[in-house]
Design an enzyme around this catalytic site. Structure first.
Site, mmCIF file in Angstrom:
data_model
loop_
_atom_site.group_PDB
_atom_site.id
_atom_site.type_symbol
_atom_site.label_atom_id
_atom_site.label_comp_id
_atom_site.label_asym_id
_atom_site.label_seq_id
_atom_site.Cartn_x
_atom_site.Cartn_y
_atom_site.Cartn_z
ATOM 1 N N CYS A 144 -25.658 -20.901 -25.723
ATOM 2 C CA CYS A 144 -26.962 -20.377 -25.275
ATOM 3 C C CYS A 144 -26.845 -18.994 -24.634
ATOM 4 O O CYS A 144 -27.846 -18.425 -24.213
ATOM 5 C CB CYS A 144 -27.637 -21.354 -24.311
ATOM 6 S SG CYS A 144 -26.918 -21.371 -22.658
ATOM 7 N N ASP A 189 -11.959 -4.169 -19.599
ATOM 8 C CA ASP A 189 -11.546 -4.204 -18.192
ATOM 9 C C ASP A 189 -12.630 -3.770 -17.211
ATOM 10 O O ASP A 189 -12.389 -3.735 -16.000
ATOM 11 C CB ASP A 189 -10.277 -3.364 -17.983
ATOM 12 C CG ASP A 189 -10.428 -1.924 -18.481
ATOM 13 O OD1 ASP A 189 -11.574 -1.410 -18.531
ATOM 14 O OD2 ASP A 189 -9.394 -1.312 -18.814
ATOM 15 N N HIS A 226 -15.600 -4.882 -27.745
ATOM 16 C CA HIS A 226 -14.807 -6.119 -27.677
ATOM 17 C C HIS A 226 -15.157 -6.955 -26.458
ATOM 18 O O HIS A 226 -14.358 -7.792 -26.029
ATOM 19 C CB HIS A 226 -13.305 -5.783 -27.713
ATOM 20 C CG HIS A 226 -12.883 -5.134 -29.003
ATOM 21 N ND1 HIS A 226 -11.730 -4.403 -29.146
ATOM 22 C CD2 HIS A 226 -13.488 -5.109 -30.234
ATOM 23 C CE1 HIS A 226 -11.641 -3.951 -30.402
ATOM 24 N NE2 HIS A 226 -12.690 -4.360 -31.060
ATOM 25 N N THR A 259 -3.824 2.384 -18.598
ATOM 26 C CA THR A 259 -2.446 2.068 -18.184
ATOM 27 C C THR A 259 -2.132 2.672 -16.816
ATOM 28 O O THR A 259 -1.418 2.065 -16.027
ATOM 29 C CB THR A 259 -1.413 2.541 -19.232
ATOM 30 O OG1 THR A 259 -1.621 3.920 -19.512
ATOM 31 C CG2 THR A 259 -1.516 1.737 -20.519
HETATM 32 P P1 NAD Z 1 -3.237 -0.283 -28.023
HETATM 33 O O1 NAD Z 1 -2.384 -0.943 -26.991
HETATM 34 O O2 NAD Z 1 -3.070 -0.727 -29.430
HETATM 35 O O3 NAD Z 1 -2.960 1.281 -27.995
HETATM 36 C C1 NAD Z 1 -2.946 1.993 -26.777
HETATM 37 C C2 NAD Z 1 -2.361 3.367 -27.070
HETATM 38 O O4 NAD Z 1 -2.452 4.119 -25.861
HETATM 39 C C3 NAD Z 1 -0.891 3.326 -27.474
HETATM 40 O O5 NAD Z 1 -0.731 3.965 -28.727
HETATM 41 C C4 NAD Z 1 -0.169 4.071 -26.350
HETATM 42 O O6 NAD Z 1 0.861 4.899 -26.829
HETATM 43 C C5 NAD Z 1 -1.269 4.907 -25.735
HETATM 44 N N1 NAD Z 1 -1.129 5.166 -24.303
HETATM 45 C C6 NAD Z 1 -0.882 4.267 -23.310
HETATM 46 N N2 NAD Z 1 -0.892 4.868 -22.094
HETATM 47 C C7 NAD Z 1 -1.122 6.201 -22.344
HETATM 48 C C8 NAD Z 1 -1.246 7.336 -21.512
HETATM 49 N N3 NAD Z 1 -1.143 7.253 -20.179
HETATM 50 N N4 NAD Z 1 -1.470 8.539 -22.098
HETATM 51 C C9 NAD Z 1 -1.558 8.646 -23.468
HETATM 52 N N5 NAD Z 1 -1.483 7.593 -24.298
HETATM 53 C C10 NAD Z 1 -1.261 6.380 -23.744
HETATM 54 O O7 NAD Z 1 -4.750 -0.376 -27.539
HETATM 55 P P2 NAD Z 1 -6.121 -0.339 -28.376
HETATM 56 O O8 NAD Z 1 -6.015 0.610 -29.500
HETATM 57 O O9 NAD Z 1 -7.185 -0.202 -27.373
HETATM 58 O O10 NAD Z 1 -6.221 -1.790 -29.025
HETATM 59 C C11 NAD Z 1 -5.903 -2.918 -28.229
HETATM 60 C C12 NAD Z 1 -6.909 -4.031 -28.210
HETATM 61 O O11 NAD Z 1 -6.578 -4.860 -27.092
HETATM 62 C C13 NAD Z 1 -8.324 -3.563 -27.973
HETATM 63 O O12 NAD Z 1 -9.132 -4.289 -28.814
HETATM 64 C C14 NAD Z 1 -8.648 -3.939 -26.528
HETATM 65 O O13 NAD Z 1 -9.847 -4.676 -26.471
HETATM 66 C C15 NAD Z 1 -7.577 -4.902 -26.102
HETATM 67 N N6 NAD Z 1 -6.957 -4.554 -24.790
HETATM 68 C C16 NAD Z 1 -7.739 -4.071 -23.779
HETATM 69 C C17 NAD Z 1 -7.169 -3.720 -22.567
HETATM 70 C C18 NAD Z 1 -8.065 -3.178 -21.475
HETATM 71 O O14 NAD Z 1 -9.259 -3.522 -21.441
HETATM 72 N N7 NAD Z 1 -7.547 -2.319 -20.585
HETATM 73 C C19 NAD Z 1 -5.792 -3.858 -22.371
HETATM 74 C C20 NAD Z 1 -5.014 -4.379 -23.427
HETATM 75 C C21 NAD Z 1 -5.614 -4.731 -24.634
HETATM 76 ZN ZN ZN Z 2 -25.321 -22.939 -22.711
#
Ligand code: NAD
Ligand code: ZN
Length: 259
Positions: free
Chosen positions: A141, A113, A130, A37
Site C-alpha cells: 500500500c 544515503d 534507486h 565516500t
Molecule cells: P560505484 O561504487 O559502482 O562507483 C563509484 C565510483 O566512484 C567508482 O568508480 C570510484 O572509483 C569512484 N570514487 C569513489 N570515491 C571517489 C572520490 N572521492 N573521487 C572520485 N571518484 C571516486 O557506484 P555507483 O556507480 O553509484 O553504483 C552503485 C550502486 O550502489 C548505485 O545503484 C547506488 O544506489 C548503490 N550504492 C549507494 C551508496 C550511497 O548511497 N552512498 C553507496 C554504495 C552503493
Molecule cells: Zn500496507
C-alpha cells in the site's frame, strides 16, 4: 573507498569546468556512490566494499521468503549503525550551491544515503532513481514507515515487520535488484538529461543500467558531458571532459565563488 583517488586537482581542470558552468544555463548533476565516500559511506565497487560481502537479496527473494526478509533487515540495521550519522561532503555542498544559484536545475542520484537532502537541496530538485534508505515503505500500500519503530518491532519480535494497515511486507525504501525502477522518476530523469546543456556525472562507475544510460543520452541530445570519477567508466569515450581527481576537491574548488 577508492584507493587511487588523487586529493589534488589540476588548476586547469578547475578553470575549464568553471568556465563550462558559467556558460551553461541548464546544468544537470548525476551522482553515484563516489560523492559520498569522503563522508564515510563506502562505494559499491571499490576494493573492500562492505556492500560486496553478502550476495544481495533480490526483490523476488524478499517478497517470497520471511527468512530473507529477516536477513535483509538484519543487514540493513548493521549498515545503518555504521553510516546513519554521515554528513554531506564537499561534493554535496557544491551541488547545493549550484542549485541555489539556479545554474543547476536538478540532481539525479543513484544514491540512497539521503545526503543531498541533508545538504539542503529540496526534494523537488532531487530525482532519486534507486530510492532512499532513510525510511521504509509497505510494498503493497506504499505507506511510509520511519526506521526507528520498524527496528523496535524487529528487535522485539525477531520477525520482519508487516504493514499495520494492510499486512503487506515493509521494506527499506530502496530499489533492490530485480525491483521495478520508479517509472515517473525515470521519466523525469530522461527528460532532464534531454534538456541539459551541461551534464556532469559525479562518482559513478556508470555500469548500473538503466541509470548509466543517462550521460550518453544527454550527450546525444546536445549536452556537453563531463565525467568526474577516479576510475575509467564505459562512458568516457562520449565525454567532452573526463576529470580523474577527488570529487570533493575539484567541486569545492570549482564552486568556491558560488558558495
Ligand atoms: P560505484 O561504487 O559502482 O562507483 C563509484 C565510483 O566512484 C567508482 O568508480 C570510484 O572509483 C569512484 N570514487 C569513489 N570515491 C571517489 C572520490 N572521492 N573521487 C572520485 N571518484 C571516486 O557506484 P555507483 O556507480 O553509484 O553504483 C552503485 C550502486 O550502489 C548505485 O545503484 C547506488 O544506489 C548503490 N550504492 C549507494 C551508496 C550511497 O548511497 N552512498 C553507496 C554504495 C552503493
Ligand atoms: Zn500496507
Amino acid at each position: 573507498m577508492a584507493s587511487s583517488v588523487q586529493a589534488d586537482c589540476s588548476s586547469s581542470d578547475v578553470g575549464v569546468l568553471r568556465q563550462m558552468i558559467l556558460s551553461s544555463s541548464n546544468i544537470v548533476g548525476f551522482t553515484g556512490a563516489g560523492i559520498s565516500t569522503e563522508c564515510g559511506v563506502p562505494d559499491f565497487r571499490s576494493p573492500g566494499s562492505p556492500w560486496m560481502v553478502n550476495k544481495p537479496i533480490s526483490y523476488s527473494a524478499f517478497r517470497a521468503s520471511p527468512a530473507m526478509r529477516i536477513e535483509a533487515w538484519r543487514r540493513k540495521f548493521i549498515m545503518d549503525d555504521h553510516y546513519r550519522n554521515a554528513l554531506p561532503g564537499r561534493g554535496h555542498k557544491a551541488i547545493k550551491a549550484l542549485i541555489a544559484s539556479s545554474r543547476m536545475s536538478v540532481v539525479i542520484t543513484q544514491n540512497i544515503d539521503n545526503l543531498h537532502q541533508l545538504s539542503g537541496v529540496t526534494e523537488d530538485k532531487i530525482i532519486e532513481l534507486h530510492g532512499n534508505g532513510s525510511y521504509a515503505t509497505c510494498l503493497d500500500c506504499a505507506w511510509r514507515y520511519e526506521l526507528e519503530p520498524v527496528r523496535e518491532r524487529f528487535e522485539a519480535t525477531g520477525c520482519a515487520p508487516d504493514c499495520e494497515r494492510c499486512g503487506g511486507p515493509i521494506k527499506s525504501a530502496t530499489i533492490s535488484f530485480g525491483q521495478a525502477m520508479p517509472e515517473l522518476k525515470m521519466q523525469r530523469a530522461v527528460e532532464a538529461a534531454r534538456c541539459a546543456d551541461l551534464f556532469i556525472s559525479i562518482g559513478s562507475s556508470l555500469v548500473v543500467y538503466p541509470a548509466a544510460h543517462l550521460p550518453a543520452l544527454a550527450k546525444e541530445s546536445g549536452a556537453v558531458l563531463v565525467i568526474i570519477n577516479a576510475e575509467p567508466t564505459p562512458c568516457d569515450v562520449h565525454a567532452d571532459m573526463v576529470i580523474r581527481s577527488d570529487i570533493g576537491s575539484i567541486l569545492q574548488a570549482v564552486t568556491a565563488e558560488f558558495i
